[in-house]
Design a protein around this motif. Structure first.
Motif, short mmCIF file in Angstrom:
data_model
loop_
_atom_site.label_atom_id
_atom_site.label_comp_id
_atom_site.label_asym_id
_atom_site.label_seq_id
_atom_site.Cartn_x
_atom_site.Cartn_y
_atom_site.Cartn_z
N ALA A 87 0.83 -1.21 0.00
CA ALA A 87 0.00 0.00 0.00
C ALA A 87 0.86 1.26 0.00
O ALA A 87 0.56 2.23 -0.72
CB ALA A 87 -0.93 0.00 1.22
N LEU A 88 1.92 1.23 0.78
CA LEU A 88 2.81 2.39 0.83
C LEU A 88 3.54 2.59 -0.49
O LEU A 88 3.68 3.72 -0.99
CB LEU A 88 3.81 2.22 1.98
N THR A 131 -1.63 7.81 5.93
CA THR A 131 -1.85 7.67 7.37
C THR A 131 -2.49 6.33 7.71
O THR A 131 -2.20 5.75 8.77
CB THR A 131 -2.74 8.82 7.89
N ASP A 132 -3.31 5.82 6.81
CA ASP A 132 -3.89 4.48 7.03
C ASP A 132 -2.79 3.42 7.06
O ASP A 132 -2.86 2.45 7.83
CB ASP A 132 -4.90 4.16 5.94
N LEU A 135 -1.24 3.52 10.40
CA LEU A 135 -2.09 2.84 11.37
C LEU A 135 -1.93 1.32 11.27
O LEU A 135 -1.89 0.63 12.29
CB LEU A 135 -3.56 3.23 11.16
N ASP A 136 -1.84 0.82 10.06
CA ASP A 136 -1.63 -0.62 9.87
C ASP A 136 -0.34 -1.07 10.55
O ASP A 136 -0.32 -2.08 11.27
CB ASP A 136 -1.57 -0.96 8.39
N ILE A 137 0.73 -0.36 10.33
CA ILE A 137 2.02 -0.73 10.92
C ILE A 137 1.94 -0.66 12.44
O ILE A 137 2.42 -1.55 13.14
CB ILE A 137 3.15 0.19 10.40
N TYR A 138 1.31 0.39 12.94
CA TYR A 138 1.19 0.56 14.39
C TYR A 138 0.33 -0.55 15.00
O TYR A 138 0.69 -1.14 16.03
CB TYR A 138 0.57 1.92 14.70
N SER A 139 -0.77 -0.88 14.36
CA SER A 139 -1.66 -1.93 14.87
C SER A 139 -0.98 -3.29 14.84
O SER A 139 -1.13 -4.10 15.77
CB SER A 139 -2.95 -1.98 14.03
N GLN A 140 -0.22 -3.55 13.79
CA GLN A 140 0.50 -4.82 13.71
C GLN A 140 1.51 -4.94 14.84
O GLN A 140 1.69 -6.01 15.42
CB GLN A 140 1.22 -4.92 12.37
#
Length: 199
Positions: A87-88, A131-132, A135-140
């Protein structure tokens, strides 16, 4: 006849070849009792062996299942990281492959208030996409026991590069409520460190 009977049954007698009938019956009964007892002992031994074998098998199965679960978890983590990176990369690709998008990204970072309404919408959606991914990286990192280094190396640096601009701070101030509280606090912490370091 008497001697033959006594000898054939392994019975002791005394002169006159007299056999005590009650003694004979007792001997026979003792022989039967010992046989049943021995059979019971053998049955208990076989049962014990069966229990041990069952426990060993169950332990092996549990180990196999645990190994499989660990492998599945590792695979899920790898897939999650891959999806975030994809995605990035797609967002980056869209920026560097299109001059118009690159110009929009730079202008929006400098001063989003100068963008026309349609261009401002595009800039906001672009920032939301990036930013999404953060959030994915942070949640993982939090939910799947990723190493904190993943967030520090990718997430924190990405926050600083993207949101630590005039346009990035505009976006974050305007739309941070769309994100979970723990993520908002983490981004605010990173941006706060940036502000202090720039003073």
């Amino acid at each position: 006849m008497c001697k033959t009977f006594v000898k054939s049954h392994n019975l002791h007698t005394w002169p006159g070849c007299y056999v005590d009938h009650s003694l004979y019956v007792a001997v026979i009964r003792v022989g039967v009792d010992m046989t049943i007892s021995e059979l019971g002992s053998i049955g208990e031994l076989v049962g014990a062996i069966g229990v041990v074998v069952t426990l060993v098998y169950l332990a092996f199965q549990i180990k196999q299942n645990t190994t499989q679960l660990e492998q599945n978890a590792s695979m899920a983590k790898a897939v999650a990281v891959k999806n975030s990176n994809i995605a990035l990369r797609q967002t980056r690709q869209a920026i560097f492959e299109s001059e118009a998008v690159s110009t929009l990204f730079l202008m929006g970072n400098r001063d989003p208030s100068e963008l026309p309404e349609l261009e401002l919408l595009r800039y906001r959606l672009m920032m939301q996409n990036i930013t999404d991914v953060m959030l994915d990286i942070y949640s993982q990192t939090l939910e799947t026991n990723f190493s904190p280094e993943n967030w520090q190396a990718q997430g924190e640096n990405l926050v600083l590069r993207v949101l630590d601009t005039d346009g990035g701070r505009w976006f974050w101030k305007s739309y941070q409520e769309n994100y979970p509280k723990n993520f908002r606090l983490e981004v605010d912490r990173i941006l706060g460190i940036s502000v202090l370091s720039s003073v």
